[in-house]
Design a protein around this motif. Structure first.
Motif, PDB file in Angstrom:
ATOM      1  N   GLU A 121       0.869  -1.180   0.000  1.00 44.13           N
ATOM      2  CA  GLU A 121       0.000   0.000   0.000  1.00 44.13           C
ATOM      3  C   GLU A 121       0.902   1.225   0.000  1.00 44.13           C
ATOM      4  O   GLU A 121       1.910   1.266   0.722  1.00 44.13           O
ATOM      5  CB  GLU A 121      -0.896   0.036   1.247  1.00 44.13           C
ATOM      6  N   VAL A 122       0.524   2.228  -0.791  1.00 50.15           N
ATOM      7  CA  VAL A 122       1.294   3.466  -0.922  1.00 50.15           C
ATOM      8  C   VAL A 122       0.399   4.637  -0.529  1.00 50.15           C
ATOM      9  O   VAL A 122      -0.738   4.722  -0.986  1.00 50.15           O
ATOM     10  CB  VAL A 122       1.744   3.677  -2.386  1.00 50.15           C
ATOM     11  N   ARG A 123       0.924   5.521   0.320  1.00 48.19           N
ATOM     12  CA  ARG A 123       0.221   6.752   0.674  1.00 48.19           C
ATOM     13  C   ARG A 123       1.190   7.915   0.527  1.00 48.19           C
ATOM     14  O   ARG A 123       2.325   7.852   0.999  1.00 48.19           O
ATOM     15  CB  ARG A 123      -0.303   6.687   2.110  1.00 48.19           C
ATOM     16  N   ALA A 124       0.718   8.975  -0.140  1.00 41.99           N
ATOM     17  CA  ALA A 124       1.557  10.154  -0.337  1.00 41.99           C
ATOM     18  C   ALA A 124       0.679  11.364  -0.613  1.00 41.99           C
ATOM     19  O   ALA A 124      -0.482  11.229  -1.004  1.00 41.99           O
ATOM     20  CB  ALA A 124       2.524   9.922  -1.496  1.00 41.99           C
ATOM     21  N   SER A 125       1.237  12.539  -0.415  1.00 41.93           N
ATOM     22  CA  SER A 125       0.516  13.773  -0.739  1.00 41.93           C
ATOM     23  C   SER A 125       0.799  14.149  -2.190  1.00 41.93           C
ATOM     24  O   SER A 125       1.846  13.811  -2.742  1.00 41.93           O
ATOM     25  CB  SER A 125       0.928  14.901   0.202  1.00 41.93           C
ATOM     26  N   LEU A 126      -0.164  14.852  -2.789  1.00 46.49           N
ATOM     27  CA  LEU A 126      -0.069  15.243  -4.193  1.00 46.49           C
ATOM     28  C   LEU A 126      -0.131  16.758  -4.323  1.00 46.49           C
ATOM     29  O   LEU A 126      -0.842  17.420  -3.570  1.00 46.49           O
ATOM     30  CB  LEU A 126      -1.224  14.645  -4.993  1.00 46.49           C
ATOM     31  N   ASP A 127       0.581  17.282  -5.284  1.00 42.29           N
ATOM     32  CA  ASP A 127       0.517  18.690  -5.672  1.00 42.29           C
ATOM     33  C   ASP A 127       0.236  18.743  -7.156  1.00 42.29           C
ATOM     34  O   ASP A 127       0.744  17.915  -7.912  1.00 42.29           O
ATOM     35  CB  ASP A 127       1.849  19.400  -5.423  1.00 42.29           C
ATOM     36  N   GLY A 128      -0.550  19.728  -7.551  1.00 39.00           N
ATOM     37  CA  GLY A 128      -0.805  19.876  -8.977  1.00 39.00           C
ATOM     38  C   GLY A 128      -1.728  21.035  -9.233  1.00 39.00           C
ATOM     39  O   GLY A 128      -1.876  21.941  -8.405  1.00 39.00           O
ATOM     40  N   GLU A 129      -2.357  20.993 -10.403  1.00 37.37           N
ATOM     41  CA  GLU A 129      -3.294  22.047 -10.765  1.00 37.37           C
ATOM     42  C   GLU A 129      -4.470  21.451 -11.513  1.00 37.37           C
ATOM     43  O   GLU A 129      -4.346  20.428 -12.187  1.00 37.37           O
ATOM     44  CB  GLU A 129      -2.617  23.132 -11.588  1.00 37.37           C
ATOM     45  N   CYS A 130      -5.595  22.118 -11.366  1.00 34.90           N
ATOM     46  CA  CYS A 130      -6.830  21.692 -12.008  1.00 34.90           C
ATOM     47  C   CYS A 130      -6.661  21.776 -13.525  1.00 34.90           C
ATOM     48  O   CYS A 130      -6.143  22.758 -14.053  1.00 34.90           O
ATOM     49  CB  CYS A 130      -7.980  22.573 -11.533  1.00 34.90           C
ATOM     50  N   ALA A 131      -7.109  20.764 -14.217  1.00 37.78           N
ATOM     51  CA  ALA A 131      -6.981  20.734 -15.674  1.00 37.78           C
ATOM     52  C   ALA A 131      -7.921  21.721 -16.356  1.00 37.78           C
ATOM     53  O   ALA A 131      -7.714  22.063 -17.514  1.00 37.78           O
ATOM     54  CB  ALA A 131      -7.248  19.321 -16.188  1.00 37.78           C
ATOM     55  N   ARG A 132      -8.948  22.200 -15.662  1.00 38.52           N
ATOM     56  CA  ARG A 132      -9.906  23.140 -16.264  1.00 38.52           C
ATOM     57  C   ARG A 132      -9.632  24.595 -15.899  1.00 38.52           C
ATOM     58  O   ARG A 132      -9.755  25.473 -16.732  1.00 38.52           O
ATOM     59  CB  ARG A 132     -11.332  22.781 -15.856  1.00 38.52           C
TER      60      ARG A 132
END
Length: 184
Positions: free
Chosen positions: A68-79
């Motif tokens: 099992e893998v748990r991590a935080s994500l960063d990004g931007e909305c595609a819309r």
């Protein structure tokens, strides 16, 4: 000789399993995220903590790793391009094959292999995370995106609108209409 560095955070030593089918051990560890773990618009930041809960089981052909893998994500909305802070929690399972159980077609099938008693989790971690990410991440399910004419975020201005554009072929007649309206 092995090409894997046993000190690397995603390289595990399976020597304790002793190649005895049925023997197993559970491992929980936190490792720094490798480079480029994600897609262009959503990723696990490099060096951020990735929590792994693993079960290593010796089987006849090699070592079966379930995790099992748990991590935080960063990004931007595609819309609308708003920042997204989210988390991922996904699983994976992979069989790492002993050298003596390799077959000629293993090279073509991208079979995971043990190098001595070492196995590298990075390719499976990358596959598990990338395949679990949405292709087009959204800040919310009902994100309306940006206005195609002026670029304003539609969620910030729900009543936003523009006049209907004038077809350039008819633009000259607009001036005539205005003249007629003024003379009447």
């Amino acid at each position: 000789m092995t090409s894997l560095d046993p000190r690397a955070p995603l390289v595990l030593d399976t020597h304790e399993l002793g190649r005895r089918p049925g023997s197993q051990r559970e491992v929980s560890l936190t490792v720094p995220a490798p480079t480029d773990l994600g897609i262009e618009v959503l990723r696990v930041p490099e060096g951020s903590p990735v929590q792994l809960d693993l079960r290593l089981e010796a089987v006849m052909e090699g070592v079966l790793v379930t995790g099992e893998v748990r991590a935080s994500l960063d990004g931007e909305c595609a819309r609308c391009l708003e920042p997204i802070d989210d988390e991922i929690d996904t699983g994976f399972q992979e069989l790492y094959v002993y050298d003596e159980h390799r077959t000629p077609h293993d090279e073509d099938d991208d079979v995971s292999r043990l190098e001595g008693d070492l196995l590298d989790l990075e390719p499976q971690l990358r596959d598990a995370v990338v395949l679990a990410l949405p292709f087009q991440p959204l800040c919310s399910e009902d994100c309306e995106g940006l206005c195609p004419e002026c670029g304003v975020r539609l969620a910030d201005e729900p009543d936003h609108g523009h006049e209907d554009p004038i077809d350039p072929r008819w633009a000259g007649l607009t001036g005539l209409k205005q003249d007629l309206d003024e003379n009447t």
